[in-house]
Design an enzyme around this catalytic site. Structure first.
Site, PDB file in Angstrom:
ATOM      1  N   LYS A  67      38.586  48.190  37.423  1.00  0.00           N
ATOM      2  CA  LYS A  67      37.278  47.577  37.178  1.00  0.00           C
ATOM      3  C   LYS A  67      36.785  48.170  35.869  1.00  0.00           C
ATOM      4  O   LYS A  67      36.948  49.380  35.674  1.00  0.00           O
ATOM      5  CB  LYS A  67      36.313  47.870  38.310  1.00  0.00           C
ATOM      6  CG  LYS A  67      36.749  47.384  39.685  1.00  0.00           C
ATOM      7  CD  LYS A  67      36.657  45.887  39.820  1.00  0.00           C
ATOM      8  CE  LYS A  67      37.382  45.408  41.076  1.00  0.00           C
ATOM      9  NZ  LYS A  67      37.311  43.999  41.332  1.00  0.00           N
ATOM     10  N   HIS A  78      47.624  38.206  47.035  1.00  0.00           N
ATOM     11  CA  HIS A  78      46.163  38.226  46.899  1.00  0.00           C
ATOM     12  C   HIS A  78      45.679  36.853  47.333  1.00  0.00           C
ATOM     13  O   HIS A  78      46.387  35.865  47.161  1.00  0.00           O
ATOM     14  CB  HIS A  78      45.797  38.528  45.436  1.00  0.00           C
ATOM     15  CG  HIS A  78      44.352  38.824  45.224  1.00  0.00           C
ATOM     16  ND1 HIS A  78      43.455  37.887  44.770  1.00  0.00           N
ATOM     17  CD2 HIS A  78      43.640  39.963  45.401  1.00  0.00           C
ATOM     18  CE1 HIS A  78      42.251  38.453  44.676  1.00  0.00           C
ATOM     19  NE2 HIS A  78      42.339  39.708  45.048  1.00  0.00           N
TER      20      HIS A  78
HETATM   21  C1  CAP Z   1      38.262  44.312  45.192  1.00  0.00           C
HETATM   22  C2  CAP Z   1      38.711  43.055  44.542  1.00  0.00           C
HETATM   23  C3  CAP Z   1      39.585  42.148  45.396  1.00  0.00           C
HETATM   24  C4  CAP Z   1      38.922  41.607  46.637  1.00  0.00           C
HETATM   25  C5  CAP Z   1      39.816  40.617  47.347  1.00  0.00           C
HETATM   26  C6  CAP Z   1      37.500  42.304  44.045  1.00  0.00           C
HETATM   27  O1  CAP Z   1      37.533  45.133  44.347  1.00  0.00           O
HETATM   28  O2  CAP Z   1      39.471  43.344  43.426  1.00  0.00           O
HETATM   29  O3  CAP Z   1      39.957  41.062  44.619  1.00  0.00           O
HETATM   30  O4  CAP Z   1      38.626  42.657  47.463  1.00  0.00           O
HETATM   31  O5  CAP Z   1      40.351  41.108  48.488  1.00  0.00           O
HETATM   32  O6  CAP Z   1      37.549  41.787  42.945  1.00  0.00           O
HETATM   33  O7  CAP Z   1      36.523  42.200  44.785  1.00  0.00           O
HETATM   34  P1  CAP Z   1      36.610  46.252  44.953  1.00  0.00           P
HETATM   35  P2  CAP Z   1      39.949  40.478  49.878  1.00  0.00           P
HETATM   36  O8  CAP Z   1      37.510  47.226  45.662  1.00  0.00           O
HETATM   37  O9  CAP Z   1      35.917  46.876  43.764  1.00  0.00           O
HETATM   38  O10 CAP Z   1      35.662  45.583  45.883  1.00  0.00           O
HETATM   39  O11 CAP Z   1      40.270  39.028  49.764  1.00  0.00           O
HETATM   40  O12 CAP Z   1      40.737  41.159  50.883  1.00  0.00           O
HETATM   41  O13 CAP Z   1      38.494  40.758  50.012  1.00  0.00           O
HETATM   42 MG    MG Z   2      39.855  41.390  42.670  1.00  0.00          MG
END
Ligand code: CAP
Ligand code: MG
Length: 466
Positions: free
Chosen positions: A174, A294
């Site tokens: 991030k 994913h």
């Molecule tokens: C998590 C993440 C993942 C989501 C999807 C995001 O980041 O990179 O893409 O969690 O997974 O962009 O939100 P964080 P899922 O750890 O900073 O939240 O579909 O299992 O939720």
């Molecule tokens: Mg993500």
């Protein structure tokens, strides 16, 4: 088997042949039938006296019927069509749920896209319905044997990484995009070496494909170079989930080959946006790489906001369950899949425990809202817990989902107030406590100056809702 129930005056086939008599069940279902399980709501103005019509319409439209009686003379195919009718059974007007048994010969075994076009195709567009949820599909043995399943699965990955037990740990950079390939490789080194090198993995974010400041071909080289160096100096295996997602399968193949050339072990695909055919094809090419799935965009398929999502009460949307998506992904052969977790951003409709049972059991039990599945030895898939996770939230996650779990914290590592190393340390500390069955809150009280205590002080123990 043919059932001839009421036939309406207009000869509408919805009323005849597609409804089983009460108490009927398919014989030898795991040998001879594909079964679907549905939950519906009738459109406003349509009374419950029409419920059976709607059920029959679902069975007809998804198997052999259409909206009116058609020519049934010589060469019409009607005789064969009658044999292959979908039969609705276990019809429950109270919960508005029912099942449909399809003879397996109705579908081309192994053609998942073809099967879904039938079972999940036209029926969700019917005007008689204002809500629809395809809860599950149960597949017979012939299908399980025809589908590739995971190439590595839980044991294969444990063997590769030399991690015999416990969850594996991973972080997504991030900001989602922003780092150059070289900056991302620097981050990989921090993740792989902080906390005595106890952290195993890095994953690309879904938004990162091949961008002008971070090209796939540069990133794959830079990060894998770091991975090889760290592995050599530490003797510990690491993994990088490099995102090959593209709408052109040839490009995905090229990218997978680049990972292979770097000695990588795993590729990442966004499996909903690339689609079933793409995942099936990549799996069948057997590159010797595991597939990390994913699931971005899954909510457009599986999100349901009605109270009946878990108990057969009222539903409000048109959807299929994530349990079913997970089942289909195990069939076509992913090795790890985002399945949600308690305390994540989207737990309410993620059904994480049911998803885990579908991904990992050899005999997935039937529940009020799912059909279960006999997997006949098909390999289990890693459940990936992700989305708003942070160290303080992990205890409950492992308690509910078990050890065959990839824990992915993005913000929950990179947002640590003391920096990235401390973020890694906090997650490793949390994992160790969980594995030793120690109470996290008690430990934090006794060790207030630790990275874990700081993380818990900053984010707490509960879910972070977005
Ligand atoms: C998590 C993440 C993942 C989501 C999807 C995001 O980041 O990179 O893409 O969690 O997974 O962009 O939100 P964080 P899922 O750890 O900073 O939240 O579909 O299992 O939720
Ligand atoms: Mg993500």
């Amino acid at each position: 088997m043919l059932f001839t129930k009421k036939t309406s005056k207009d000869g509408n086939p919805y009323h005849s042949g597609y409804l089983a008599p009460e108490g009927w069940k398919p014989k030898n279902p795991d040998e001879d039938y594909v079964i679907s399980y549905l939950d519906i709501e009738l459109a406003d103005g349509i009374g419950m006296d029409k419920f059976e019509n709607a059920v029959a319409a679902c069975a007809a439209e998804s198997s052999t019927g259409t909206w009116t009686k058609v020519d049934d003379g010589k060469d019409s195919g009607v005789k064969m069509a009658e044999k292959l009718r979908g039969i609705a059974f276990d019809i429950d007007p109270k919960t508005k749920t029912f099942k449909i048994a399809y003879k397996k010969e109705l579908f081309e075994t192994g053609n998942l896209s073809g099967l879904l076009a039938g079972i999940a195709g036209n029926i969700d567009g019917m005007k008689m319905l204002k809500a629809f949820r395809l809860l599950d599909i149960r597949f017979p043995r012939e299908w399980i044997e025809a589908m590739p399943g995971p190439a590595f699965g839980v044991d294969g990955i444990r063997h590769q990484l030399e991690i015999p037990h416990g969850p594996i740990l991973c972080t997504v950079p991030k900001p989602k995009v922003g780092r150059t390939d070289k900056e991302q490789a620097k981050l990989a080194r921090i993740l792989f070496t902080a906390a005595n090198g106890e952290y195993q993995g890095m994953k690309d974010d879904e938004n990162l494909t091949s961008l002008f400041f971070n090209k796939f071909e540069d990133r794959v080289k830079e990060v894998h170079k770091v991975r090889r160096e760290v592995e050599q100096s530490s003797g510990k295996k690491k993994f990088y989930l490099c995102n090959i997602t593209h709408s052109d399968i040839d490009v995905m193949m090229e990218r997978a080959n680049m990972i292979k050339n770097e000695g990588g072990r795993w590729m990442m695909m966004d499996v909903v946006t690339t689609g079933f055919a793409a995942v099936h094809t990549m799996r069948k090419r057997n590159l010797g790489l595991a597939i990390h799935a994913h699931r971005a965009m899954h909510s457009l398929f599986d999100r349901e906001s009605g109270p009946g999502i878990y108990d057969g009460g009222e539903i409000k949307d048109f959807s299929m369950s994530m349990v079913l998506i997970a089942k289909l992904m195990r069939l076509i052969g992913v090795d790890s899949l985002h399945g949600g977790a308690p305390k994540t951003k989207m737990e309410n409709y993620g059904e994480p425990k049911l998803i885990k049972d579908v991904l990992q059991n050899d005999i997935t039990p039937e529940t009020a809202m799912t059909l279960g599945q006999n997997w006949y030895g098909m390999k289990p898939v890693w459940h990936v817990a992700s989305g708003g996770l942070h160290p303080g939230s992990l205890e409950e996650v492992v308690k509910q989902l078990g050890e065959d779990l990839m824990i992915q914290c993005g913000g929950g590592v990179l947002g640590h107030p003391w920096g990235i190393e401390a973020g890694v340390e906090a997650v490793v500390q949390a994992r160790d406590l969980i594995m030793q069955r120690m109470d996290m809150k008690e430990w934090i009280t006794k060790n207030p100056n630790t990275a874990l205590a700081k993380a818990a002080d900053y984010w707490g123990f509960g879910p972070r809702i977005v």
